[in-house]
Motif scaffolding. Structure first.
Motif, short mmCIF file in Angstrom:
data_model
loop_
_atom_site.label_atom_id
_atom_site.label_comp_id
_atom_site.label_asym_id
_atom_site.label_seq_id
_atom_site.Cartn_x
_atom_site.Cartn_y
_atom_site.Cartn_z
N ASN A 258 0.82 -1.21 0.00
CA ASN A 258 0.00 0.00 0.00
C ASN A 258 0.86 1.25 0.00
O ASN A 258 0.54 2.25 -0.68
CB ASN A 258 -0.92 0.00 1.23
CG ASN A 258 -2.38 -0.18 0.85
OD1 ASN A 258 -2.78 0.14 -0.27
ND2 ASN A 258 -3.17 -0.69 1.76
N VAL A 259 1.94 1.23 0.79
CA VAL A 259 2.86 2.38 0.81
C VAL A 259 3.51 2.55 -0.55
O VAL A 259 3.62 3.68 -1.07
CB VAL A 259 3.93 2.20 1.91
CG1 VAL A 259 5.01 3.27 1.78
CG2 VAL A 259 3.28 2.27 3.29
N PHE A 260 3.94 1.45 -1.16
CA PHE A 260 4.51 1.52 -2.50
C PHE A 260 3.52 2.17 -3.47
O PHE A 260 3.89 3.06 -4.25
CB PHE A 260 4.85 0.11 -3.00
CG PHE A 260 6.18 -0.42 -2.56
CD1 PHE A 260 6.76 -0.01 -1.37
CD2 PHE A 260 6.87 -1.34 -3.33
CE1 PHE A 260 7.99 -0.50 -0.95
CE2 PHE A 260 8.09 -1.84 -2.94
CZ PHE A 260 8.65 -1.42 -1.75
N LYS A 261 2.28 1.72 -3.40
CA LYS A 261 1.25 2.23 -4.31
C LYS A 261 1.02 3.72 -4.08
O LYS A 261 0.93 4.51 -5.04
CB LYS A 261 -0.05 1.45 -4.10
CG LYS A 261 -1.18 1.87 -5.03
CD LYS A 261 -2.42 1.02 -4.78
CE LYS A 261 -3.56 1.40 -5.70
NZ LYS A 261 -4.76 0.58 -5.43
N ARG A 262 0.95 4.13 -2.80
CA ARG A 262 0.72 5.54 -2.47
C ARG A 262 1.86 6.43 -2.95
O ARG A 262 1.65 7.57 -3.38
CB ARG A 262 0.52 5.68 -0.96
CG ARG A 262 0.08 7.08 -0.54
CD ARG A 262 -0.39 7.11 0.90
NE ARG A 262 0.67 6.82 1.84
CZ ARG A 262 0.72 5.76 2.63
NH1 ARG A 262 -0.24 4.84 2.55
NH2 ARG A 262 1.71 5.57 3.47
N LEU A 263 3.09 5.89 -2.90
CA LEU A 263 4.26 6.66 -3.32
C LEU A 263 4.53 6.54 -4.82
O LEU A 263 5.48 7.14 -5.33
CB LEU A 263 5.49 6.20 -2.54
CG LEU A 263 5.47 6.43 -1.03
CD1 LEU A 263 6.72 5.84 -0.39
CD2 LEU A 263 5.34 7.92 -0.71
N ALA B 259 -2.62 -7.45 -5.09
CA ALA B 259 -3.86 -6.78 -4.69
C ALA B 259 -3.73 -5.26 -4.77
O ALA B 259 -4.74 -4.56 -4.91
CB ALA B 259 -4.25 -7.19 -3.28
N CYS B 260 -2.50 -4.76 -4.68
CA CYS B 260 -2.26 -3.32 -4.75
C CYS B 260 -1.81 -2.88 -6.14
O CYS B 260 -1.33 -1.74 -6.32
CB CYS B 260 -1.22 -2.91 -3.71
SG CYS B 260 -1.83 -3.02 -2.00
#
Length: 299
Positions: A127-132, A204-205
């Motif tokens: 999720n952090v990877f996706k947000r960044l 999933a992300c």
């Protein structure tokens, strides 16, 4: 072999602080690491100097979970891969040139066993990877790599409606991973359905990820035959819910398909996932795979 060392025996002992052991093991050999806490899970990020990275090439994010199910030594699930990758990290500090490797030892992978991918510790990282906007990495998950001599690349069935762009990017990673196994283990690898590991969190992300495990040759061959004879087995393995009585197409309950799984997998989460179950061959195979992975470069 690593699994005969006193450090490994301490790592699989009841009550071991496995995160601390990982960091101490690396530090004693000159490798820095840091704890990253996400959603209450303590992940360990190995830190290499910037000289080992070149933005011209893809980052290779390597993931291995270090948590285990209570009551099991977790020798294969997932202590073997942890030590294999720890020793690889030590070798990478003296790598000649650019390796572009990022290593995470993840916490909480086993939490998704009964409750779903959103509870896995790696889901927070993804999720952090996706947000960044970090969605261009190659993500390699290594799980249960301490028993056998045949690398198994997990088959992945992407959900209906997955964007063509993601399908293409995933297929590219899958194809390059096949090439990696051909180079490192010529004629000695297979692609078969494997229960999801941390790769499920990244998928999933929206981040392409592949998973690699190892099986004894006899178990891999028998499992391949069972898959060809039982059409529902593949779906049951890749979408299993151990907290429920899943039924296969022929109406058989879950325990029936478990009997068709490799013996190695039936040792998971039991006291028999112990030191005696491991084999030296798997450590040699993993050394070849990881060496090839360090040298691989993709744009």
């Amino acid at each position: 072999m690593q699994f005969l060392s006193e450090e490994f025996k301490a790592y699989i002992a009841p009550g071991a602080n496995r995160g601390d052991i990982i960091q101490s093991y690396l530090k004693a050999r000159g490798v820095d690491s840091a704890v990253t806490v996400i959603d209450g899970k303590r992940h360990i990020l190995v830190q290499f100097p910037s000289r080992f990275y070149n933005p011209q090439f893809k980052i290779k994010t390597v993931v291995a979970h270090y948590d285990r199910v209570e009551g099991s030594p977790g020798a294969n699930d997932n202590s073997a891969a942890d030590f294999q990758i720890m020793d690889w990290a030590v070798s990478l500090k003296d790598f000649q040139g650019v390796h572009n490797v990022r290593i995470f030892f993840t916490d909480g992978e086993e939490l998704g066993w009964n409750t779903g991918v959103n509870e896995q510790g790696a889901f927070g990282i993804a999720n952090v990877f996706k947000r960044l906007g970090i969605t261009n990495d190659d993500v390699y998950v290594f799980d249960s790599c301490g028993r056998g001599e045949v690398p198994i690349l997990s088959k992945t069935v992407l959900p209906v409606g997955t964007s063509p762009k993601f399908v293409n990017v995933f297929n590219d990673l899958f194809s390059r991973t096949q090439d990696l196994l051909r180079r490192s283990c010529p004629g000695r690898w297979m692609s078969l359905p494997v229960p999801y590991s941390d790769n499920a969190s990244f998928l999933a992300c929206g981040i392409p990820a592949v998973a690699i495990t190892i099986l004894p040759a006899s178990e891999a061959s028998l499992y391949a035959r069972e898959l060809s004879k039982n059409p529902g087995l593949s779906d049951a393995v890749m979408n299993r819910e151990s907290s429920k009585q899943r039924r296969m197409q022929d109406g058989e309950v879950e325990y029936s398909y478990k009997e068709r799984l490799p013996r190695t997998w039936r040792l998971f989460h039991t006291p028999n996932d112990d030191l005696a179950s491991l084999t030296p061959d798997s450590f040699r195979v993993m050394s070849n795979i990881l060496r090839s992975l360090a040298e691989a470069k993709a744009f």
